[in-house]
Design an enzyme around this catalytic site. Sequence first.
Site, PDB file in Angstrom:
ATOM      1  N   SER A 120      34.548  41.798  44.121  1.00  0.00           N
ATOM      2  CA  SER A 120      34.061  40.425  43.945  1.00  0.00           C
ATOM      3  C   SER A 120      34.202  39.639  45.243  1.00  0.00           C
ATOM      4  O   SER A 120      35.118  39.895  46.046  1.00  0.00           O
ATOM      5  CB  SER A 120      34.913  39.759  42.868  1.00  0.00           C
ATOM      6  OG  SER A 120      34.702  38.374  42.857  1.00  0.00           O
ATOM      7  N   TYR A 144      42.786  36.900  39.803  1.00  0.00           N
ATOM      8  CA  TYR A 144      41.608  37.763  39.617  1.00  0.00           C
ATOM      9  C   TYR A 144      41.184  38.376  40.958  1.00  0.00           C
ATOM     10  O   TYR A 144      41.052  39.598  41.095  1.00  0.00           O
ATOM     11  CB  TYR A 144      40.464  36.940  38.997  1.00  0.00           C
ATOM     12  CG  TYR A 144      39.127  37.625  39.074  1.00  0.00           C
ATOM     13  CD1 TYR A 144      38.844  38.723  38.264  1.00  0.00           C
ATOM     14  CD2 TYR A 144      38.147  37.204  39.982  1.00  0.00           C
ATOM     15  CE1 TYR A 144      37.620  39.378  38.353  1.00  0.00           C
ATOM     16  CE2 TYR A 144      36.931  37.847  40.073  1.00  0.00           C
ATOM     17  CZ  TYR A 144      36.671  38.935  39.262  1.00  0.00           C
ATOM     18  OH  TYR A 144      35.469  39.575  39.358  1.00  0.00           O
ATOM     19  N   LYS A 148      41.314  42.376  42.539  1.00  0.00           N
ATOM     20  CA  LYS A 148      40.156  43.091  43.099  1.00  0.00           C
ATOM     21  C   LYS A 148      40.495  43.607  44.504  1.00  0.00           C
ATOM     22  O   LYS A 148      40.159  44.724  44.871  1.00  0.00           O
ATOM     23  CB  LYS A 148      38.933  42.171  43.139  1.00  0.00           C
ATOM     24  CG  LYS A 148      38.395  41.820  41.763  1.00  0.00           C
ATOM     25  CD  LYS A 148      37.762  43.035  41.111  1.00  0.00           C
ATOM     26  CE  LYS A 148      37.325  42.800  39.694  1.00  0.00           C
ATOM     27  NZ  LYS A 148      36.811  44.005  39.028  1.00  0.00           N
TER      28      LYS A 148
END
Length: 347
Positions: A120, A144, A148
């Site tokens: 991402s 988050y 990643k």
Amino acid sequence: MGLGKKKILVTGGAGYIGSQTVRELQKAGFDVLVLDNLSTGSADSVNCQLIVGDLADAVLLDKIFAQHNIGAVVHFAGSIIVEESVLYPEKYFQNNVVNGLNLLNVMVRHGVKKIIFSSSAAVYGEPERLPISETSILRPTNPYGETKLMFEKILGWYGSAHELSSVSLRYFNACGASLDGTLGEKRPFVTHLIPKILRVAARQDEMLKIYGSDYNTPDGTAVRDYIHVVDLAAAHVLALKKLDEDSGCFTYNVGTGVGYSVKQMVDAVMEVTGKMVMIEYSNRRPGDPAQLMADVAKIKQDLNFSAQYSDLNTIVSTAWNWHKVCYNIGYDKTLSNHPSLQRRETD
Ligand code: UFG
């Protein structure tokens, strides 16, 4: 060793981007097997063998790899809501890192050496300059993005230790729906901008809150690089073909290089749908950068990728059509006559 007739395991293949990618892989002639726990994905979106299960289940993973002749993995499964990751980081480290490790370990045990990973733009955090290239500083601002980035790094280390080849695709803002209106974004909680605007256009919500009108952007609202899900899916097919020929660890941005503001999105929705969208300006959402735009030179150069469906009109009209199917508010069959779609379907 080439992929030949081997199967491609797609984790999270019942989800929004996963299901679209499964479709594109099948079109490209790959034999696909999906593993999904259906926590957010839908079995209806899968048109191949679906194993309902979780990456936490290492015994199941071993069984799958023992029973199927798997040549590569396309790994989507994971948790994706930024705000939730701030409140419950444990869920993100568990699902995106620990469960991901289960997958890598079973791949190593069974000699499967190729993986495409859903990364991402969140790995960059607040960018220092635009457009954002793959060599920009990696400084995630939420758990988050951190998960990643951790997984990308793990892939690098597994690459040198176990000859695991990988492509990490750093998605910018995924959006839109399949051109035929059968696959799209359907989540228990709507958090992304375009589905939220569409809910207002469809009178399912009263108004859209625009988070911030005082950014240093042309109209004061935040700018993002929106990439159509069909383009995103196509990037995965190209990445897999690369791994069929090359070994190593590769990282690419997947975007268009063009930015649209929140306000431009609202205007586009009003134009495509012919409906009024009421807006209200509110405070900035914590952690939101003013502008995110991808430098797409590397993916263009290495994978010959460029977006075909990511113009505003195609994004919004496919998303609107899907929204109507999803909420059963009158699917517009005439969309297949929409000029922007017709042009592509005859390509
Ligand atoms: N926005 C609003 N109102 C809303 C929802 C969103 O104004 O009701 C704004 C946001 O503030 C942001 C833009 O619309 O400026 C886009 O917001 P999204 O929530 O749709 O997407 P984000 O850019 O926040 O996040 C996306 C992906 C994440 C990824 C991130 C990378 O959804 O998975 O880009 O930076 F981590």
